[in-house]
Design a protein around this motif. Structure first.
Motif: not given
Length: 406
Positions: A16, A20-21, A36, A38, A42, A147, A154
């Motif tokens: 992240s 990644g973002l 996503l 991580t 985050l 996001l 997440i």
């Protein structure tokens, strides 16, 4: 350990930081289900490393500058950068950065009267490029909303363990959730954005979650790598403000001393090489390089620390020389005082640290690895830099190839 849990998604992004973002955001904008994951919270990784004010993003000044920029990157790459990736990078960087700005991300820009200052020439480069500044604060103001708007799921505190395959296609990954629960996330495509290899070193200018996990998993799965031997070493603070990056633009205002108070460079430089010339050359780039006489500063630091057994070499800034420098340097010292509580008037001790990777997983122009179903972006990849890297292209790499992968 608790029993394995399983979930499914269309696209699984691991990591992240900015790569990644970007990958998660652009995947989700394409209308697919995105998860996503991580290893910690985050917004982590080198993008959010607290030891620097932020990151520069550079690109060609104009379309006419593109070919010259490609030529410069390939020259610095010393024959190991991949021309196709370099061209993709240069041709797409400005548009990719502008798109994020159009989504609401505030980027720093040189003031009109200051943009010609030498401090805005990127590391290892010989001329001005288009420059933008990306700060952690601005990312944190905008990215959570983006996001959420696009429905990205997440999964924090999911430490990746191993990629999974269906036949020869990558089909997801196993994770340890919060250190106790095994989780299997299946996906139609996986994007690795897990950062570089600097976290493998004891003395590093990275967050502790940058451990080379993604590269390791991909290698075990059979992926190919490129340029792994090219790493960036930088000078950072030991005390005060441990693991703070020494800004290269301040080298000409920096004086280094041995434990007995001698001028370090005057003591250790080879005959015929001046302290002033070494510092002038060293101010042109943050990472260590063997290409010019700037190398003698880093070698002197290393030799002094080896012989003295100390953890750091004394640095004192020349306040008058600092004041004579430009807007870029003022921004750095303002940040240093505000965020780290460190003044240029203090005695500071510095040492060489590992900082970043120039190599990693081999990808093509579409961010595909050598394994079907596996994409990669950011510092866990290689080929678009080579031996030395123009300053401002690491974060830009994450944006460009993160978008492409997504």
């Amino acid at each position: 350990m608790e029993r394995s849990q399983m979930e499914e998604t269309d696209v699984l992004v691991i990591g992240s930081g900015i790569a990644g973002l970007s990958a998660a955001l652009y995947s989700a904008m394409g209308g697919v289900k995105v998860t996503l994951a991580t290893a910690v919270h985050l917004f982590s990784g080198s993008t959010f490393f607290p030891g620097t004010w932020g990151f520069g993003l550079v690109g060609p000044e104009s379309e006419e500058d593109e070919e010259e920029f490609i030529k410069t990157i390939l020259s610095l790459g010393k024959g190991v950068a991949l021309p196709s990736l370099v061209r993709t990078f240069v041709e797409k960087v400005n548009g990719s950065v502008d798109e994020l700005e159009a989504m609401g991300l505030t980027l720093l820009k040189p003031s009109s009267e200051k943009e010609g200052e030498k401090e805005y020439i990127p590391c290892f480069d010989h001329k001005h490029r288009r420059w933008r500044g990306l700060t952690k604060k601005n990312l944190l103001e905008v990215m959570p909303g983006l996001l959420a708007k696009h429905g990205v799921t997440i999964r924090p505190f999911h430490k990746a363990l191993e990629l999974t395959k269906d036949n020869e296609r990558i089909s997801g990954a196993f994770f340890i959730k919060e250190g106790k629960e095994l989780v299997h996330i299946r996906a139609k495509a996986v994007i690795l954005a897990t950062g570089g290899l600097s976290g493998l070193y004891k003395y590093r200018l990275t967050t502790d979650d940058v451990t080379g996990t993604g590269v390791g998993m991909a290698l075990r799965a059979g992926a190919k790598t490129v340029n792994l031997e090219f790493l960036q070493k930088m000078i950072g603070f030991v005390t005060p403000g441990p693991k703070t990056v020494h800004n290269e633009k301040t080298f000409e205002a920096s004086n280094f001393y041995t434990g007995s108070g001698e001028d370090l460079l005057k003591k250790r430089l080879p005959e015929g090489i001046s302290k002033e010339e070494v510092l002038k050359l060293r101010a042109l780039h943050g990472p260590f390089s063997t290409e010019t006489d700037s190398k003698y500063l880093d070698l002197a630091l290393h030799e002094e620390l080896q012989e003295s057994g100390q953890k750091g070499v004394l640095l004192r800034y020349d306040a008058e020389k600092v004041k004579a420098q430009g807007e870029f340097v003022k921004t750095y010292f303002d940040w240093l005082k505000e965020e780290k509580g460190v003044s240029m008037d203090e005695d500071i001790h510095v040492a060489p640290y590992m900082h970043a990777s120039n190599g990693g997983l081999l990808i093509d122009e579409k961010a595909r690895t050598s394994l079907e179903g596996l994409y990669a972006a950011g510092e866990c990849t290689g080929g678009m830099h080579g031996a030395d890297r123009v300053g401002g292209l690491s974060t830009a790499n994450g944006i460009v190839f993160g978008k492409i992968a997504g």
